[in-house]
Every structure is written in C-alpha cells, then in structure tokens.
Design a protein around this motif. Structure first.
Motif, PDB file in Angstrom:
ATOM      1  N   ASP A 449    -112.821 127.667  22.511  1.00 18.50           N
ATOM      2  CA  ASP A 449    -112.548 129.030  22.060  1.00 18.50           C
ATOM      3  C   ASP A 449    -111.424 129.116  21.041  1.00 18.50           C
ATOM      4  O   ASP A 449    -111.116 130.198  20.546  1.00 18.50           O
ATOM      5  N   GLN A 450    -110.821 127.989  20.724  1.00 20.61           N
ATOM      6  CA  GLN A 450    -109.794 127.965  19.680  1.00 20.61           C
ATOM      7  C   GLN A 450    -110.357 127.475  18.352  1.00 20.61           C
ATOM      8  O   GLN A 450    -109.636 127.331  17.374  1.00 20.61           O
ATOM      9  N   GLY A 451    -111.647 127.180  18.315  1.00 23.77           N
ATOM     10  CA  GLY A 451    -112.258 126.738  17.076  1.00 23.77           C
ATOM     11  C   GLY A 451    -112.241 125.242  16.878  1.00 23.77           C
ATOM     12  O   GLY A 451    -112.639 124.745  15.823  1.00 23.77           O
ATOM     13  N   PRO A 482    -109.866 131.722  17.092  1.00 20.15           N
ATOM     14  CA  PRO A 482    -110.653 132.023  18.307  1.00 20.15           C
ATOM     15  C   PRO A 482    -111.791 132.998  18.053  1.00 20.15           C
ATOM     16  O   PRO A 482    -112.919 132.776  18.497  1.00 20.15           O
ATOM     17  N   ASP A 483    -111.525 134.100  17.339  1.00 23.23           N
ATOM     18  CA  ASP A 483    -112.590 135.068  17.043  1.00 23.23           C
ATOM     19  C   ASP A 483    -113.671 134.438  16.176  1.00 23.23           C
ATOM     20  O   ASP A 483    -114.872 134.668  16.371  1.00 23.23           O
ATOM     21  N   LYS A 484    -113.267 133.635  15.209  1.00 21.03           N
ATOM     22  CA  LYS A 484    -114.237 133.012  14.323  1.00 21.03           C
ATOM     23  C   LYS A 484    -115.072 131.969  15.057  1.00 21.03           C
ATOM     24  O   LYS A 484    -116.255 131.786  14.756  1.00 21.03           O
ATOM     25  N   ALA A 485    -114.449 131.271  16.002  1.00 11.89           N
ATOM     26  CA  ALA A 485    -115.202 130.293  16.791  1.00 11.89           C
ATOM     27  C   ALA A 485    -116.294 130.980  17.591  1.00 11.89           C
ATOM     28  O   ALA A 485    -117.435 130.508  17.654  1.00 11.89           O
ATOM     29  N   LEU A 486    -115.976 132.116  18.221  1.00 11.55           N
ATOM     30  CA  LEU A 486    -116.977 132.852  18.988  1.00 11.55           C
ATOM     31  C   LEU A 486    -118.068 133.397  18.079  1.00 11.55           C
ATOM     32  O   LEU A 486    -119.250 133.390  18.428  1.00 11.55           O
ATOM     33  N   GLN A 490    -122.062 132.451  18.153  1.00 14.48           N
ATOM     34  CA  GLN A 490    -123.086 133.496  18.176  1.00 14.48           C
ATOM     35  C   GLN A 490    -124.097 133.305  17.053  1.00 14.48           C
ATOM     36  O   GLN A 490    -125.311 133.405  17.266  1.00 14.48           O
ATOM     37  N   THR A 491    -123.592 133.025  15.852  1.00 18.75           N
ATOM     38  CA  THR A 491    -124.485 132.853  14.710  1.00 18.75           C
ATOM     39  C   THR A 491    -125.410 131.666  14.905  1.00 18.75           C
ATOM     40  O   THR A 491    -126.620 131.744  14.660  1.00 18.75           O
ATOM     41  N   GLN A 492    -124.851 130.539  15.375  1.00 16.34           N
ATOM     42  CA  GLN A 492    -125.671 129.347  15.594  1.00 16.34           C
ATOM     43  C   GLN A 492    -126.730 129.594  16.671  1.00 16.34           C
ATOM     44  O   GLN A 492    -127.890 129.211  16.519  1.00 16.34           O
ATOM     45  N   GLY A 573    -122.262 134.087  22.010  1.00 21.08           N
ATOM     46  CA  GLY A 573    -123.401 133.194  21.850  1.00 21.08           C
ATOM     47  C   GLY A 573    -124.356 133.265  23.021  1.00 21.08           C
ATOM     48  O   GLY A 573    -125.580 133.153  22.866  1.00 21.08           O
ATOM     49  N   PHE A 574    -123.817 133.456  24.225  1.00 25.27           N
ATOM     50  CA  PHE A 574    -124.649 133.592  25.425  1.00 25.27           C
ATOM     51  C   PHE A 574    -125.563 134.811  25.303  1.00 25.27           C
ATOM     52  O   PHE A 574    -126.760 134.738  25.574  1.00 25.27           O
TER      53      PHE A 574
END
Length: 673
Positions: A449-451, A482-486, A490-492, A573-574
C-alpha cells in the motif's frame, strides 16, 4: 506417558508435512524414514513402545541443503530450511486398521470406493468394509458393503466396492456447496473395529465435447479465480483461513489457485465447505536447477505427488492439479523439462485413477522465445501432454511484444493500453489447440500500500522493488504513493480482467485467475509496509540476500507472520474485480473531453540541449487515474502517474541542435487518448 490401555493396540505417528526428509526413532530404535516435502505419512510404532511408561521420541529433520536442493520443497519458500510444516499426532486404533479411503461419483448418484486396510496383528483376520453416505442432517441416505476378505498377519490390501444409488442427491457446486460425509467402517466378526469419516460431494467435473471448456455437473462452467500465496505462510490457522476463503467468495470468484505449494487440509476443508473450486499447484518451479533429466527424479516426483493426490482425492472442490509453475515458460526450448512433465503426468494418470481431475503445467503457453531459449516446434505442442494450455501474461507489468505475443517485448514495453493485450489474445487463440485454456496468472499489480513493488529478480524483465519501472507506474513522490498504488491496483485489476473476460464465450478460454489477489485484501491502516516487503523478500528471493534475514520456521528473525499483516478488507482493486466477476454495473461517471497539446521548444546553443514537453487535458476535473507518457524523435522518454493534475510537463535533456519531433500521450482507465 503412553496410557496403559494402549497395550495391544496399533500405535502410529502421523505427519501432515515435513521438509525435506525425516528419520524417526522411538526409544532409540529406528521407526522409519520418509523422503518428500508434500505428502502426509505414517509410521507404525507399537512394536517399539511400552504402554504405561514414558517413551522417548526423536525426529531428525533433513533439510534441502543436505540433499543439494535436488528434492521437491514443501512450498516455494521452504527450500532454505527444514521443519515440520503441518500437524503431527499420535493415533491409537485396533490392529486391523483403515489407512486410506478414496471415493468418487461417476454419475452424481452412485459412489465408487476403495480402501487400504492393514493387519498389524500376528494372526489372520476376516473382515468386511461398509460405507455410508450421511446427509448434512445426519441421515444415512445410502450404503454399500464390500465382499468379505481375509488378511494375513502383517498384510496390507486395497479393496473396492460401490454404493449403487443414493436417492435425491443434492449436487455440490460453488453456487450450492452441498456436502455429505462418507463414514467407512471396518467390521470383524460383526464388530466395528475401525472407522473413518470424510467430506464428500456429488459433482462431476470434465471437459466439454468440443474440448474448449470445462463442465461442472454437465454444464459448461467458466473458472473465475483468485491466485494466492497466503496458504504457504498460514497453514494451520482455521479462523484466518475461513475468513480468507470467504473473502475470495465475496469477490465473485468461484475458484482458487494455490500457487507453488499444496495447501494444508484446513484450506481444503474450507473450499469444500464454502464452495470454491481448487487448483492445487505443487512447488516445482522451472527456474530452479533441478535434475529434470534424471529418471529417479521424475519417479520421486511422481510418487510424492501421487501420495498427496490420493490423500485429497475425494474432495469435491479439487478439480485441477498443476504439476509445477513455469517449468516451460522460462526455458521454452528445453525439451528435457517437457519430457519430465510428460513422464510425471502419464505416471500419475496410471497410478491415481485420474477420472475426475485434470493436469496442468502453469504458464506453459506463455513464451516460445526468451532472451536465452527458443522453442522450435509447433506452438500447439508447447505444453506437452498437459490436459490444459495455460498462459501467464502481465500486460502493464511484464513486457509483451506488440508484434509477437510469444516473445518477451522490447525495453520499456510497459504500456497499459489494452489493445496490445487484445491483439495478443488474437494471436493466442489462433494457435490450433483443442484443449481448454487458462490464465492462471494475469494482473501483476504487485505493490504494497506504499507503492513498493513486489521484489522479484528480473528473470523476464519485470519491475522489481523500488525500481525505475516501479516509479514508472507509481511515481516517485512519497506523499501520494499510497493512493497511487491503490489506484494502480484498481486499474490493473479492472482493465486486464475486462479484456480477458470479454473472450470467455468466443474462444477456448476456460478460466482466469487474478494473481496477486492477496494484495487486494490487505487493510492499509493495519499494514506494516516495511515488514510486508521484508516478508516478500524473504519468501521469494532465495537464497536470501546477504543483508536481509530469512524467516525461520518459527517466524522469527524480525519478520512478523503473514496473518498479522492481513485484516482482509477489500481495497479498490478488489471491488474492481468484484464488479466484473459478479456482473455488477457501476454507476456511470462522466467522461471528460481529453485532448493533448504539445509545446516543444529545444533551446538553441551548444549541445547537449534541454527541452520541455507539456501535455494538457481539458474537462478532467475530479479524474484521478491519468498516466502521462512523453516521446522524442519516436523514442519513449518518461512516464508519470500524475493522476490528479490536468497537465504535466516533462524536462528532457541531451539533444543536439536541429529539428526534433515530440509527442505527449495521456492514458485514462488504460485507454490512450
């Protein structure tokens, strides 16, 4: 102390799993030796014990290093240390004993059974076997008895018989996991002397008549799967396992791929009970230096696999056995590995009664050419005698060539434009193969969650922890990572799943398994990112890096156990996966008008020169999933996940004086604008 009433009984030591071999001594006398890191085993010790007294037990565990790593590990991370990895218990029974019961239903109405029986006594015994099918309400709904047989002193035999018909059967499926139990009793002189009870479900699993799809209970059935690794670290925690399987069900998935390590019975108890099909993969990985060309190694592998398969043969949830991971993918031109797979597969089908499961080599139909190996045969034959073809493609993570999907792509080929994956699927399904096809790995959003990316040695040019490719996707600014990692997860999950799922009816695609599902259910508020990253380093980079401690069998060395990291709450992503798997239609969001404008002004003067390219978007207020790419003279330069901005500037240096061409691209939701 062994109780006095155990005198005259059969006494056995039972182990679920060890790594990699074990010598057992009772009262300083040799009781047995077992080699194999996957299968459960049993040593009878009644001739070595003294009832009513304290007895001495000694177990010597032999790790992989003593065998020069030429054996199968219990799971992927168990290569570097030995240990007892499952339940160990002492059992006391009559000396006429049932060792194993196998059952399957050929027609969703009758039951075919076989049982292994041992006579540990010094006299012959005449016996029969009786099996009863018991409903969830405790009612006996069917029964059958074997022919009488006599077993000599010290003898062992396998007996087969049938339950001819069970009326009103409720079939087992992920949608309706109706479970029964089969109670098998060993009878001597009219008296029950031993009994076993196991879960059972009436279900049929097969391949359709057109050889393109799987069938469940006579109807075509598409596998919507989660590929996981949690089972390798959490083996014996029933609460965690129950909650994890429930989270898989909540996502809309109907199947789990247990990646690189067979699960404990606790996991399979839950897949049976909750209704999740199980694809079980043995911990044989093609990137390790194992003696694939040696007959003794294929015989050892086959025997070990067969014992584990026999143990879980009767479970309704288990439908596919993967004999290894990427044995062919990483070295496609190596026929030694393909021949090894063929020998093991043919042996298992002959020895384990393969009437209701199928064999796979995960990822076998991914690449025909890598930087070091080329397959020269027909692509239709690349998977050998596997019942299934299987690909591991990570568009947006692993490099894919836009011209030939079966060749690892050129440098910086990380575009998340799904048209490249769609074109690759056209190439894949044009190969003339008459087998169902799986994607047991796709997605690749391997970030905490930290990218931070999942650390991985760059075997096929994939991003590794905190690498340039990680920054390519997530960006380098630590504040929004963190926000960008989530958002990246989601995108993937959304784009790759949608692209594959769209082919489920028009091709021989029979199932997809999102790999990295574990990452989609961590609760970021409880996540210790440093420890999670350490855990993955310990788990996957083996042998461990010299400056990093390995996790030991008891979870020490400063790394927390896996379960302390996982609050099992869905992340973006879930829910993206859930919307597709469950067919949920999300609320429509307005699509902004996106346009790119380029200001490209090389400065004059002495080389090297600097330049600035600016890309802008209009009408994008509130949108948070942009990725920006810049090109100069047709060559890719930079990328950024500056998701919330409506423009982005790139500073590029090193140009000579003269005329140059520049281009900026903006990608939204994986679609190039």
């Amino acid at each position: 102390m062994l109780p006095a009433d155990t005198a005259g009984k059969a006494i056995s030591l039972n182990f679920d799993r060890i790594s990699a071999a074990a010598e057992v001594y009772v009262n300083d006398k040799f009781a047995g030796f077992h080699i194999g890191s996957t299968d459960p085993f049993e040593f009878p010790i009644h001739d070595l014990t003294v009832s009513g007294q304290t007895n001495k037990l000694a177990i010597r565990i032999i790790d992989m290093a003593e065998y020069q790593n030429k054996m199968l590990p219990a799971s992927y991370q168990d290569r570097t240390h030995g240990g007892i990895y499952g339940d160990a218990k002492l059992t006391v029974s009559d000396k006429n004993k049932i060792n194993l019961v196998k059952a399957y239903t050929p027609d969703n109405a009758s039951v075919s059974l076989s049982a292994v029986v041992t006579n540990y006594s010094t006299a012959s015994s005449s016996m029969t076997l009786k099996a009863e099918v018991v409903s969830s309400t405790g009612m006996v709904v069917g029964s059958g008895t074997s022919a009488a047989f006599t077993l000599g002193a010290g003898g062992k035999t396998t007996k087969s018989w049938n339950i001819s018909s069970v009326p009103g059967v409720l079939k087992w499926s992920p949608e309706n996991p109706n479970l029964y139990t089969i109670r098998t009793t060993l009878i001597r002189s009219g008296i029950s002397v031993d009994q076993t009870v196991m879960n059972f479900g009436f279900r049929s699993f097969g391949i359709s008549s057109d050889t393109q799809k799987f069938t469940l209970n006579g109807s075509k059935y598409f596998l919507k799967g989660a590929s996981i690794v949690a089972h390798r670290e959490v083996r014996n925690d029933p609460v965690f396992i129950k909650n994890f399987v429930a989270k898989v069900k909540e996502s809309g998935a109907n199947a789990i791929r247990f990646h690189l390590g067979p699960p404990s019975h606790y996991w399979l108890d839950e897949t049976d009970r909750q209704g999740v099909l199980a694809v079980i993969e043995f911990a044989l990985d093609g990137f390790h230096n194992l003696p694939f060309g040696e007959t003794w190694f294929s015989d050892l592998t086959k025997a070990e696999y067969a014992r584990y398969i026999d143990t879980h043969y009767s479970r309704p949830s288990v439908v596919i056995w993967s004999l290894g991971n990427e044995n062919i993918l990483g070295d496609p031109g190596n026929n030694t590995k393909r021949d090894f797979f063929n020998r093991v597969a043919s042996g298992l089908k002959a020895e384990t009664d393969a009437r209701h499961y199928y064999l796979n080599d995960a990822g076998c139909m991914s690449f025909s050419q890598t930087p070091t190996s080329t397959f020269t045969g027909s692509l239709a034959d690349i998977c050998g005698s596997s019942d299934i073809t299987d690909s591991h493609w990570y568009h947006g993570w692993g490099r894919m060539s836009p011209d030939n999907a079966f060749i690892i792509g050129p440098s910086n080929q990380y575009s998340t434009d799904m048209t490249v994956l769609s074109d690759a699927l056209d190439q894949l399904f044009a190969v003339p193969v008459s087998k169902p096809h799986l994607f047991t790995e796709y997605g690749g959003a391997y970030t905490d969650d930290q990218g931070n990316f999942w650390p991985l040695s760059d075997l096929v040019n994939r991003p590794s922890g905190d690498s340039a490719q990680s920054i390519y996707f997530i960006g380098s600014n630590p504040v929004p990572r963190p926000d960008k990692a989530l958002a990246y997860q989601q995108t993937q999950a959304k784009n790759s799943t949608q692209t594959l799922y769209a082919r489920k009816d028009s091709t021989r695609l029979a199932g997809i398994f999102y790999h990295g599902f574990d990452f989609l259910i961590y609760n970021s508020t409880n996540l210790n990112a440093a420890n999670l990253k350490q855990w993955y380093l310990d788990t996957y980079l083996l042998p461990c890096k010299t400056n990093l401690p390995c996790i030991t069998a008891d979870g020490s060395s400063g790394s927390q156990k896996y379960s302390t990291h996982a609050a099992l709450e869905g992340k973006p992503g879930f829910y993206a996966l859930q919307q597709i798997f469950k067919g949920i239609t999300p609320s429509p969001t307005p699509t902004p008008a996106i346009s790119c404008s380029v200001v490209y002004n090389p400065s004059s003067g002495t080389a090297p020169l600097a330049t600035t390219a600016t890309c802008s978007v209009s009408g994008g207020s509130g949108i948070t999933d942009y990725r920006w790419d810049s090109y100069s003279d047709g060559t890719y330069e930079q990328s950024s996940l500056d998701q919330s901005a409506t423009s982005h500037a790139f500073s590029i240096g090193g140009y000579s004086a003269g005329t140059h061409t520049g281009k900026c691209e903006v990608t939204r939701n994986g679609i190039l604008k």
